[in-house]
Motif scaffolding. Structure first.
Motif: not given
Length: 446
Positions: A46-51, A269-271, A277-280, A284-289
């Motif tokens: 499911s992850i690879w269907n998104i990114s 996961a960060a990659a 989300f290239p604009d984060l 903010q990436i750490a925040n999502r995690l």
């Protein structure tokens, strides 16, 4: 600063394939992929269907990487070899490249064979690996600083540091390199260590670095995972199957325990997130995690961040799909002094968001609301003055009013204007985006 290779200090004990898998000559494709339990736990399909991490470069500061491995071909850039002082770091072989190859495969392995069904697959199979080979036991004065600066200058957006240098404090050169990376909006991820102690390890304990502990298949903390208030996240780090550069009964593969492997999963996961989300910003990436991390059932309700679990174990699918406010540009990290850690898509950053939800007034000139307020006050005063003048003219024609001469209230009186009065900014504690706080769990006696 002394710099000890993770293969001993952080990279977990490698479990021999012959012990785990008997005398089978080669593991089947199904067996090899089934051995990668984190992919099943994360619902990687499911992850690879998104990114898939496409377009993102992850630097691996480690031993050299075997870029010719069947599961890594095409995903490993030349990089730089700081062990020899010259040449690239993508041609490692044998023991010298085993650990770096393993970390690279957990992050960006693509498998091989039809549909990539054979071998090891990483969490971000379309990301690129920038290998930066660093010395083992280096006594140089700059530690990992030069390697980190090189990774940043080559365009890495995530840096994986699955090592600890055996020191409890960071050198000025290393701190400057960390700050340099943050100012260039690079997310730094480092292993907490494998001694089961609370002694801070460098670079994991450096402010601005995402420190990672290890958990098993049930989400329980690995007994040898180092802990402390600097630990932010955990990830799978027990019985981790990965590619290697040493041939065992299964081929060039290995299985290991350690916070090194957990760190590589967080970098993967960060990659995924940096691609989606290239604009984060990195913060903010750490925040999502962090905001999508979870705890095992028996740890629900503990105060966060916990010294062993941090904010919990990563859930990449939730981090990709849940509605998580961007928050401060610095995320869970302290704000950098003397400059921003990177561009921000969060409007609150312009008002000096501290990362904890408390806004501090900006002092970069007069704000538009203040200028509007001044204009309204001036207009009201002009109207009042006009009314007073008209009344005075009427009084001169009709004689003085009863009660004696009239007048206009002075400063501070009704309708009066206080020229030095200022509008205080109201702080809002506990605003959205703040991180949960609570008394940290005290580490066991040492």
């Amino acid at each position: 600063m002394s710099f000890t290779r993770t293969l001993r200090a952080v990279g977990g004990a490698v479990v021999a394939g012959a012990l785990l898998f008997g005398t089978a000559p080669v593991a089947s494709a199904d067996q090899m992929r089934n051995d990668q339990w984190p992919l099943q736990k994360f619902d990687a399909g499911s992850i690879w269907n998104i990114s898939t991490g496409k377009g993102v470069t992850v630097a691996v500061l480690d031993s050299p990487v075997d870029g010719s491995h069947a599961d890594l071909t095409g995903n490993v850039l030349p990089g730089k070899n700081l062990i020899t002082g010259s040449g690239s770091a993508d041609h490692g072989t044998g023991d010298e490249a085993d650990h770096g190859t393993a970390m690279a495969s957990i992050i960006a392995g693509h498998g091989h064979g039809a549909g990539g069904a054979d071998g090891v697959k990483g969490l971000a199979p379309d990301a690129k690996i920038l290998p930066v080979a660093v010395p083992d036991g280096s006594t140089g004065p700059f530690g990992f600083g030069p390697a980190l600066r090189y990774a940043v200058d080559q365009g890495a957006k995530v840096v994986n540091m699955s090592f600890g240098n055996g020191e409890s404090s960071v050198s000025p050169e290393e701190q400057q390199a960390v700050d340099y990376a943050r100012k260039h909006d690079v997310l730094l991820v480092a292993a907490a260590g494998n001694e089961g102690v609370s002694t801070p390890a460098i670079p994991a304990a450096v402010p601005g670095v995402l420190a990672v502990g290890a958990v098993d298949e049930h989400g329980d903390i690995w007994k040898k995972s180092n802990f402390g208030p600097h630990v932010k996240l955990t990830a799978p780090g027990v019985n981790i199957r990965s590619a290697g550069s040493v041939v065992d009964v299964n081929g060039k593969y290995r299985s290991a325990n350690g916070t090194s492997d957990a760190t590589a999963y967080v970098s993967g996961a960060a990659a995924l997130l940096r691609s989606k989300f290239p604009d984060l910003t990195a913060g903010q990436i750490a925040n999502r995690l962090i905001k999508t991390a979870s705890l095992p059932a028996d740890q629900q309700g503990i105060a966060l961040p916990d010294q062993h679990y941090g904010y919990g174990s990563i859930n990449p699918l939730s981090a990709l799909t849940k509605d998580v406010p961007a928050g401060s540009k610095d995320g869970p990290f302290p704000a950098l002094s003397g400059g921003s850690s990177g561009p921000s898509s969060d409007p609150s950053s312009a008002a000096g968001d501290t990362g904890g939800g408390v806004k501090i007034a900006s002092h970069k000139g007069l704000s538009a609301p203040f200028l509007i307020l001044v204009g309204v006050v001036v207009l009201v005063l002009l109207v009042i003055v006009l009314v007073v003048v008209m009344v005075a003219k009427k009084n001169r024609r009709n004689g003085p009013p009863p009660g004696g001469p009239g007048g206009f209230g002075g400063p501070g009186g009704p309708g009066g204007y206080m020229p030095n009065q200022q509008m205080p900014y109201q702080q809002q504690p506990g605003a959205p985006g703040s991180y949960p706080q609570g008394p940290p769990t005290q580490p066991p006696g040492q």
